[in-house]
Design a protein around this motif. Structure first.
Motif, PDB file in Angstrom:
ATOM      1  N   THR A 276      -8.895 -10.275  51.063  1.00 12.41           N
ATOM      2  CA  THR A 276      -9.147  -9.247  50.051  1.00 12.41           C
ATOM      3  C   THR A 276      -9.310  -7.905  50.749  1.00 12.41           C
ATOM      4  O   THR A 276     -10.235  -7.729  51.551  1.00 12.41           O
ATOM      5  N   ILE A 277      -8.423  -6.974  50.473  1.00  8.08           N
ATOM      6  CA  ILE A 277      -8.462  -5.680  51.161  1.00  8.08           C
ATOM      7  C   ILE A 277      -8.413  -4.549  50.136  1.00  8.08           C
ATOM      8  O   ILE A 277      -7.544  -4.528  49.267  1.00  8.08           O
ATOM      9  N   ALA A 278      -9.358  -3.628  50.268  1.00  5.43           N
ATOM     10  CA  ALA A 278      -9.429  -2.504  49.325  1.00  5.43           C
ATOM     11  C   ALA A 278      -8.338  -1.479  49.623  1.00  5.43           C
ATOM     12  O   ALA A 278      -7.720  -1.500  50.698  1.00  5.43           O
ATOM     13  N   ALA A 279      -8.142  -0.563  48.691  1.00  4.62           N
ATOM     14  CA  ALA A 279      -7.155   0.504  48.881  1.00  4.62           C
ATOM     15  C   ALA A 279      -7.577   1.397  50.042  1.00  4.62           C
ATOM     16  O   ALA A 279      -8.755   1.474  50.390  1.00  4.62           O
ATOM     17  N   ASP A 280      -6.589   2.048  50.640  1.00 11.58           N
ATOM     18  CA  ASP A 280      -6.821   2.985  51.749  1.00 11.58           C
ATOM     19  C   ASP A 280      -7.369   2.321  53.006  1.00 11.58           C
ATOM     20  O   ASP A 280      -8.080   2.955  53.792  1.00 11.58           O
ATOM     21  N   ALA A 291      -9.013 -17.497  56.800  1.00  9.36           N
ATOM     22  CA  ALA A 291      -9.595 -17.491  55.454  1.00  9.36           C
ATOM     23  C   ALA A 291     -10.920 -16.728  55.408  1.00  9.36           C
ATOM     24  O   ALA A 291     -11.635 -16.628  56.407  1.00  9.36           O
ATOM     25  N   GLY A 292     -11.235 -16.194  54.238  1.00 10.73           N
ATOM     26  CA  GLY A 292     -12.565 -15.655  53.965  1.00 10.73           C
ATOM     27  C   GLY A 292     -12.817 -14.231  54.426  1.00 10.73           C
ATOM     28  O   GLY A 292     -13.959 -13.871  54.689  1.00 10.73           O
ATOM     29  N   VAL A 293     -11.776 -13.406  54.526  1.00 12.55           N
ATOM     30  CA  VAL A 293     -11.981 -12.032  55.003  1.00 12.55           C
ATOM     31  C   VAL A 293     -11.896 -11.045  53.836  1.00 12.55           C
ATOM     32  O   VAL A 293     -10.992 -11.126  53.008  1.00 12.55           O
ATOM     33  N   SER A 294     -12.858 -10.105  53.794  1.00 14.59           N
ATOM     34  CA  SER A 294     -12.723  -8.985  52.858  1.00 14.59           C
ATOM     35  C   SER A 294     -13.005  -7.689  53.611  1.00 14.59           C
ATOM     36  O   SER A 294     -13.830  -7.664  54.537  1.00 14.59           O
ATOM     37  N   ILE A 295     -12.300  -6.629  53.228  1.00 14.57           N
ATOM     38  CA  ILE A 295     -12.419  -5.343  53.932  1.00 14.57           C
ATOM     39  C   ILE A 295     -12.568  -4.216  52.917  1.00 14.57           C
ATOM     40  O   ILE A 295     -11.795  -4.118  51.960  1.00 14.57           O
ATOM     41  N   GLY A 296     -13.558  -3.367  53.151  1.00 13.84           N
ATOM     42  CA  GLY A 296     -13.807  -2.245  52.244  1.00 13.84           C
ATOM     43  C   GLY A 296     -12.896  -1.055  52.516  1.00 13.84           C
ATOM     44  O   GLY A 296     -12.302  -0.943  53.600  1.00 13.84           O
TER      45      GLY A 296
END
Ligand code: UD1
Ligand code: MG
Length: 449
Positions: A276-280, A291-296
């Motif tokens: 899951t990766i946010a814009a910009d 698995a299991g990575v998210s980035i602001g």
């Protein structure tokens, strides 16, 4: 993502997964092989749930414990097929689990992992549209129809029969409209039709595909919904697994780019199914996600970094050549530089770990600065211990922090120290041998030799 229509009839999923998958040459059941770090069966379970199918029955061989565990983890029921007597037989193994269920059936294959929820919903809607329809099959135009079942249409473009390649005539083999295997069956007729399937064919198997001819015999119509060949790819070998992985990665890269993520070299970035990766966010070349990575938003992942099961806040910079391992959290504005490994660690806002360090089983406070070559010695060969570093602490280069140990807020650790005891807030800790100097010793030495 398409949502199932709220008026759709209740529909159960039956996912066939009992086949041995001999062509994979593996001890693992075929459906447990992973695409983007999720077993193929997991992908099918996800799509079935997203399409609103319920209940979900997974048909597995009795010895497939890992298949059963995965199915149950997704809330599915497991039905056993003791002998693999064919797809028609496999579907019938779900009957007792569904004896109180009154809706339609959707047959899915555990080895067709790229099928989307939207396509499943399309089949559902087609079946629901007309009570005279007994079955809907997902078909596709094959470049090379090879061993796929062929879909034979009548003059009104209704599906008359499915002919398995082994049983097909020359003329029938020339048909390029193929069976994906995915099929929706009208609930009121499904079980009686399935019970009528015989095994009088080249493979002496009970073919699910015979349900179409039998529905027509009962005066029902059968329909074909067209899908893309890529989406219905059936994985039977390692080569096809690699092909499915490539298609999945292509889709992930495309959706990341569409959602405002910059990829300098999309083809060299490998995502997990749940990244899951946010814009910009900017991702440089050669980055691998498990698995299991998210980035602001506003964060940058520099080249050759590896991330697994970690959460990154906004405006973080990671890499190049960094490794973030499981159970790690990086708050906003954290900087992780080259050749730094982080594991099971909580790094608070604005902290910097810029060079050549191992920080594991640790808590790092806000704006702390971890110097080059810092090691948290978390393991004594038997047990693991935690290192706690306070806010704005400064850890000098080449420091070993022997856990369990607590460094107070604002403390400074002199470079080259081996710290074995807690350090108070705002103190200087020095734990290295003293330097001595002998004036002109070197000059005298050179003269003598
Ligand atoms: C099947 C279809 C074929 C279609 C193709 C699409 C039949 C008779 N043929 O052929 O028309 O073009 O899929 O990929 O349905 N399985 C069981 N128990 C069994 C047999 C199979 O659970 O006794 C499961 C397998 O694990 C697999 C799925 O059913 O997930 C399909 O079986 P497979 O043997 O791969 O069928 P195909 O020969 O590919
Ligand atoms: Mg197959």
């Amino acid at each position: 993502m398409s949502k199932p229509s709220t008026t759709a009839s209740p529909t159960a999923a039956i996912i066939l997964a009992a086949g041995k998958g001999t062509r994979m040459r593996s001890r693992l059941p075929k459906v447990m092989h992973e695409i983007a770090h999720l077993p193929m069966l997991g992908h099918v379970l996800k799509s079935a749930k997203e399409a609103g199918l319920s209940p979900i029955v997974v048909v597995a061989a009795p010895e497939m414990d890992d298949v059963a565990a995965l199915a149950k983890a997704h809330g599915a029921i497991v039905a056993h097929q003791h002998e693999q007597l064919g797809t028609g037989h496999a579907v019938r193994m779900a009957e007792s689990a569904l004896k109180d269920f009154k809706g339609h059936l959707m047959v899915l294959y555990g080895d067709t992992p790229l099928l989307s929820a939207g396509t499943i919903s399309k089949l559902r809607r087609t079946l629901d549209a007309d009570v005279r329809i007994g079955a809907v099959v997902l078909g596709f135009d094959a470049d090379d129809p090879a061993a796929y079942g062929r879909l034979k249409l009548d003059t009104e473009a209704h599906l008359e029969r499915i002919i398995e390649a082994r049983d097909a005539s020359e003329d029938e083999l020339a048909i390029t409209l193929c069976n994906s295997g995915i099929m929706a069956l009208r609930g009121s007729l499904a079980w009686s039709v399935l019970a009528d399937i015989k095994n009088t064919n080249a493979k002496k198997e009970y073919y699910l595909t015979d349900a179409i001819g039998l529905m027509n015999d009962q005066g029902m119509h059968c329909r074909v919904v067209m899908g893309e060949e890529e989406e219905v790819l059936g994985v039977n070998s390692r080569a096809e697994l690699a092909q499915a992985e490539a298609i999945f990665q292509f889709r992930m890269r495309k959706s990341m780019l569409e959602n405002g993520v910059t990829l300098h070299d999309p083809d060299s970035v490998f995502f997990a199914h749940d990244t899951t990766i946010a814009a910009d966010v900017i991702i440089e070349p050669n980055v691998v996600f498990y698995a299991g990575v998210s980035i602001g938003s506003g964060s940058t992942i520099r080249a050759f970094s590896y991330l697994e099961d970690c959460r990154l806040g906004k405006h973080c910079v990671v890499g190049p050549f960094a490794r973030i391992r499981p159970h790690s959290t990086l708050a906003d504005g954290v900087k992780i530089g080259n050749f730094v490994e982080v594991k099971n660690a909580e790094i608070a806002e604005g902290a910097k770990l810029n060079h050549l360090s191992y920080v594991g089983d640790a808590t790092v406070g806000k704006y702390a600065n971890i110097g080059a070559g810092t090691i948290t010695c978390n393991y004594d060969g038997v047990n693991k211990y935690r290192t706690i570093i306070g806010a704005s602490a400064f850890i000098g280069s080449n420091t070993a922090l022997v856990a369990p140990v607590n460094i107070g807020d604002g403390a400074i650790i002199a470079a080259g120290s081996v710290i074995t005891q807690d350090v108070s807030a705002d103190a200087l800790a020095l734990a290295r041998s003293h330097q001595s100097e002998k004036p002109d010793w070197a000059k005298a030495f050179r003269k003598k030799s």
